[in-house]
Design an enzyme around this catalytic site. Structure first.
Site, short mmCIF file in Angstrom:
data_model
loop_
_atom_site.label_atom_id
_atom_site.label_comp_id
_atom_site.label_asym_id
_atom_site.label_seq_id
_atom_site.Cartn_x
_atom_site.Cartn_y
_atom_site.Cartn_z
N ASP A 1 -9.57 0.89 8.22
CA ASP A 1 -9.58 2.32 7.90
C ASP A 1 -10.49 3.08 8.86
O ASP A 1 -10.15 4.15 9.35
CB ASP A 1 -10.06 2.55 6.46
CG ASP A 1 -9.04 2.09 5.42
OD1 ASP A 1 -7.83 2.15 5.72
OD2 ASP A 1 -9.47 1.69 4.33
N GLU B 1 0.84 -1.18 0.00
CA GLU B 1 0.00 0.00 0.00
C GLU B 1 0.89 1.25 0.00
O GLU B 1 1.98 1.24 0.56
CB GLU B 1 -0.92 0.02 1.24
CG GLU B 1 -1.91 -1.13 1.26
CD GLU B 1 -3.01 -0.94 2.30
OE1 GLU B 1 -3.17 0.18 2.83
OE2 GLU B 1 -3.72 -1.92 2.57
N HIS C 1 -4.54 6.60 0.17
CA HIS C 1 -3.79 5.36 0.27
C HIS C 1 -4.34 4.40 -0.76
O HIS C 1 -5.38 4.65 -1.36
CB HIS C 1 -3.83 4.77 1.69
CG HIS C 1 -5.12 4.15 2.08
ND1 HIS C 1 -6.23 4.89 2.48
CD2 HIS C 1 -5.52 2.84 2.15
CE1 HIS C 1 -7.22 4.08 2.79
NE2 HIS C 1 -6.83 2.82 2.59
N HIS D 1 -5.33 0.39 -2.13
CA HIS D 1 -5.70 -1.00 -1.86
C HIS D 1 -5.22 -1.80 -3.07
O HIS D 1 -5.93 -1.88 -4.08
CB HIS D 1 -7.23 -1.14 -1.70
CG HIS D 1 -7.77 -0.59 -0.42
ND1 HIS D 1 -9.13 -0.45 -0.19
CD2 HIS D 1 -7.15 -0.16 0.70
CE1 HIS D 1 -9.32 0.03 1.03
NE2 HIS D 1 -8.13 0.23 1.59
#
Lengths: 135, 66
Positions: A95, A24, A82, A84
């Site tokens: 999250d 990530e 961010h 995935h």
């Protein structure tokens, strides 16, 4: 409630996510914070999580440097992004458990199934609320 | 004990804490948990169980998830 994300910045987030996969990636969005928020700059950060394939984290000292750089530029923190690498676009339970910036945008880049999709959510201090992204 | 607490990106707070307060108590006083935020003294994170030994701290809301 909208996030204004110019296409050049959108492409920069996707490029970062692809460069970092299968880990990530994470970064900070800067610009004008409000309703709507407008992104004028993106700042990459190093993912300092112990398990970067499934978690992201900016180390406190690195975060401080980024936040002070944004303030020195006369900009607001707008939110964060961010990736995935293999997961769905939606925010994960992790999250939601770790989100700490109410009213700020959390952008996710999902690379699942070989594609590249972006979504943005405002953290409402207990739940994520999806917001539209426009250029 | 009076402590000035600046939450980065979130304003400043004037706190009245017990004499034996810890940095974890600082976070609690501004409505944050140790999972959500870290206290900085001289720009370095300090353990939440350490007694407060300064009259000015900054609080960094963390950026992390999965």
């Amino acid at each position: 409630m909208t996030l204004e994300l110019p296409n050049a910045h959108r492409m920069a987030l996707v490029e970062h996510a692809r460069e970092g996969a299968p880990e990530e990636v994470v970064g900070v969005l800067a610009g004008s914070h409000g309703e709507p928020s407008a992104v004028e700059r993106t700042d990459r950060a190093r993912n300092a999580a112990e398990t970067p394939h499934t978690r992201y984290e900016i180390a406190p000292k690195a975060e401080l440097v980024v936040l002070e750089r944004i303030e020195a530029a006369g900009l607001d923190v707008v939110g964060f992004y961010h990736s995935h690498p293999r997961g769905p676009l939606e925010p994960s339970a992790t999250d939601a458990r770790l989100a700490a910036w109410p009213g700020y945008s959390y952008v996710i880049v999902s690379l699942a199934d070989g594609g590249a999709n972006l979504g943005s959510w405002r953290w409402r201090g207990g739940r994520f609320e999806r917001e539209p992204i426009r250029e | 004990m009076d402590v000035t607490c600046e939450v980065l990106g979130g304003g400043s707070h004037e706190l009245e804490l017990d004499a034996d307060a810890t940095y974890g108590d600082v976070l609690e006083a501004v409505g944050l948990s140790t999972q959500e935020a870290s206290v900085l003294v001289d720009d370095s994170p300090v353990p939440e169980d350490r007694p407060v030994e300064t009259d000015s701290v900054r609080v960094l809301r963390l950026i992390k998830g999965g």
